[in-house]
Motif scaffolding. Structure first.
Motif, mmCIF file in Angstrom:
data_model
loop_
_atom_site.group_PDB
_atom_site.id
_atom_site.type_symbol
_atom_site.label_atom_id
_atom_site.label_comp_id
_atom_site.label_asym_id
_atom_site.label_seq_id
_atom_site.Cartn_x
_atom_site.Cartn_y
_atom_site.Cartn_z
ATOM 1 N N GLN A 88 -7.940 -168.277 101.142
ATOM 2 C CA GLN A 88 -9.266 -168.139 100.541
ATOM 3 C C GLN A 88 -9.287 -168.635 99.092
ATOM 4 O OE1 GLN A 88 -11.847 -167.677 102.230
ATOM 5 N NE2 GLN A 88 -11.046 -166.798 104.106
ATOM 6 N N GLY A 89 -8.171 -168.482 98.386
ATOM 7 C CA GLY A 89 -8.091 -169.023 97.025
ATOM 8 C C GLY A 89 -8.204 -170.540 97.023
ATOM 9 N N THR A 92 -11.712 -171.541 97.847
ATOM 10 C CA THR A 92 -12.564 -171.406 96.665
ATOM 11 C C THR A 92 -12.478 -172.673 95.817
ATOM 12 O OG1 THR A 92 -12.273 -169.010 96.636
ATOM 13 C CG2 THR A 92 -12.995 -170.036 94.585
ATOM 14 N N MET A 104 -17.696 -171.789 97.963
ATOM 15 C CA MET A 104 -16.928 -171.339 96.809
ATOM 16 C C MET A 104 -17.087 -169.837 96.576
ATOM 17 S SD MET A 104 -17.236 -172.491 92.817
ATOM 18 C CE MET A 104 -18.826 -171.712 92.634
ATOM 19 N N ALA A 108 -14.314 -166.942 97.380
ATOM 20 C CA ALA A 108 -13.855 -166.157 96.223
ATOM 21 C C ALA A 108 -14.033 -164.663 96.479
ATOM 22 C CB ALA A 108 -14.616 -166.580 94.968
ATOM 23 N N CYS A 111 -11.416 -163.572 98.946
ATOM 24 C CA CYS A 111 -10.118 -163.573 98.262
ATOM 25 C C CYS A 111 -9.955 -162.298 97.439
ATOM 26 C CB CYS A 111 -9.999 -164.812 97.380
ATOM 27 S SG CYS A 111 -8.426 -164.969 96.525
#
Length: 131
Positions: A88-89, A92, A104, A108, A111
């Protein structure tokens, strides 16, 4: 716990709310990744190798996330949570580079929620060995 000399096997400790909340967030996060990658495969067809590779990895993560509760150690869930934080990072970053605000922000949020729930699980007495 069983009485000494009864011959019964020891039952694993019950999992608390921190475990199941972390599990739900990891499964949600992995499922979102599968949805996006399968959507990319459908849009690009079988000729889009990048989408196919992304889908294969996303499906593998969901399968592993689904079988994690079968293992007695909570460390398995924490490992998958770390994988999802990384995925997920990176998602993003990709969303930011492509100017896709929805991707994004969504990635984020997932994450951060993964980090928070995994942190709560890691801080439980059972994981630290204090129970």
């Amino acid at each position: 716990m069983t009485a000494p000399g009864t011959g019964s096997t020891r039952q694993p400790p019950r999992r608390g709310a921190a475990y199941w909340i972390c599990f739900a967030v990891v499964l949600l996060s992995a499922s979102v990744s599968v949805w996006y990658s399968v959507t990319a495969v459908i849009a690009g067809g079988l000729e889009d190798a990048d989408a196919l590779y992304a889908a294969s990895r996303s499906v593998a993560i969901v399968v592993v996330a689904l079988i994690v509760p079968l293992f007695p150690a909570d460390a398995a869930l924490l490992a998958i949570a770390v994988v999802m934080v990384i995925v997920q990072g990176i998602d993003t970053f990709v969303g930011a580079v492509q100017g896709n605000t929805l991707v994004m922000v969504g990635a984020a949020v997932l994450c951060i929620v993964n980090i928070v729930t995994a942190s709560f699980l890691a801080r439980t007495d059972r994981v630290r060995g204090a129970a």
